[in-house]
Design a protein around this motif. Structure first.
Motif, PDB file in Angstrom:
ATOM      1  N   ASP A   2      93.191  35.114 -20.936  1.00  0.00           N
ATOM      2  CA  ASP A   2      93.706  35.661 -19.676  1.00  0.00           C
ATOM      3  C   ASP A   2      94.312  37.031 -19.981  1.00  0.00           C
ATOM      4  N   TRP A   3      93.458  38.059 -19.962  1.00  0.00           N
ATOM      5  CA  TRP A   3      93.920  39.394 -20.331  1.00  0.00           C
ATOM      6  C   TRP A   3      95.036  39.914 -19.434  1.00  0.00           C
ATOM      7  N   PRO A   4      94.975  39.781 -18.111  1.00  0.00           N
ATOM      8  CA  PRO A   4      96.098  40.290 -17.309  1.00  0.00           C
ATOM      9  C   PRO A   4      97.432  39.659 -17.699  1.00  0.00           C
ATOM     10  N   ASP A   5      97.445  38.352 -17.924  1.00  0.00           N
ATOM     11  CA  ASP A   5      98.672  37.687 -18.350  1.00  0.00           C
ATOM     12  C   ASP A   5      99.121  38.198 -19.711  1.00  0.00           C
ATOM     13  N   HIS A   6      98.178  38.341 -20.632  1.00  0.00           N
ATOM     14  CA  HIS A   6      98.513  38.796 -21.981  1.00  0.00           C
ATOM     15  C   HIS A   6      99.058  40.227 -21.963  1.00  0.00           C
ATOM     16  N   LEU A   7      98.446  41.079 -21.169  1.00  0.00           N
ATOM     17  CA  LEU A   7      98.936  42.460 -21.074  1.00  0.00           C
ATOM     18  C   LEU A   7     100.363  42.500 -20.532  1.00  0.00           C
ATOM     19  N   GLY A   8     100.666  41.628 -19.590  1.00  0.00           N
ATOM     20  CA  GLY A   8     102.033  41.535 -19.079  1.00  0.00           C
ATOM     21  C   GLY A   8     103.009  41.119 -20.163  1.00  0.00           C
TER      22      GLY A   8
END
Length: 132
Positions: free
Chosen positions: A43-49
Motif C-alpha cells: 500500500d504505497w500511499p499508506d507507506h508514503l504517509g
C-alpha cells in the motif's frame, strides 16, 4: 525551530511530503532496489504517509511516527546487499538536493547515512560482508 508553525530551517510538512514522494518514485523505478521495495510494500500511499511522518518526527520533532522500521527491514535481510544501501543513499542525495535548501539537504543526508549504518549493523553479516 519556530514551534508555532512546525517549521525548522526551511523544513515543513508539505516539503517533507514532496521529498518523500520524489524519493520513493525514484526508488520504485530503480533497477537495483526497486524490486525489493515493490515486493515489500503493498500500500504505497499508506507507506508514503508513514515515511513522511518518520521524517517529520526526525526533522521537526513532531512525534508523528509510531512505527518500528527495523522489524520490517529484518524480514528482508536475505535480499538486502551492501550495494543497495549505497544506491538508497545516492537516490536520497539526489532527492534532498532537488527538494531542500543546501543546508537542509546536507543535514538530511547525514541523518540518512546514520540510518543506513545502523541498518547495516542490525541486518548482520550479509549486509556487512563486503564493507570495510
Amino acid at each position: 525551530m519556530d514551534g508555532l508553525d512546525g517549521e525548522i530551517d526551511g523544513v515543513d510538512e508539505p516539503g517533507l511530503a514532496r521529498l518523500v514522494d520524489r524519493f520513493y518514485a525514484a526508488v520504485r523505478a530503480d533497477e537495483l532496489i526497486g524490486p525489493l521495495f515493490n515486493d515489500a510494500i503493498h500500500d504505497w500511499p499508506d507507506h508514503l504517509g508513514k515515511l513522511a511522518a518518520f521524517w517529520s518526527s526526525l526533522m521537526l520533532g513532531s512525534g508523528r511516527y509510531k512505527g518500528m522500521p527495523m522489524a520490517a527491514h529484518l524480514r528482508h535481510r536475505d535480499r538486502i546487499t551492501p550495494a543497495m544501501f549505497d544506491r538508497w543513499l545516492s537516490l536520497w542525495r539526489e532527492a534532498t538536493e532537488a527538494e531542500m535548501s543546501p543546508a537542509v539537504a546536507v543535514s538530511m543526508q547525514a541523518k540518512a547515512g546514520r540510518i543506513a549504518e545502523n541498518f547495516k549493523l542490525a541486518l548482520g553479516s550479509r549486509a556487512l560482508a563486503n564493507i570495510r
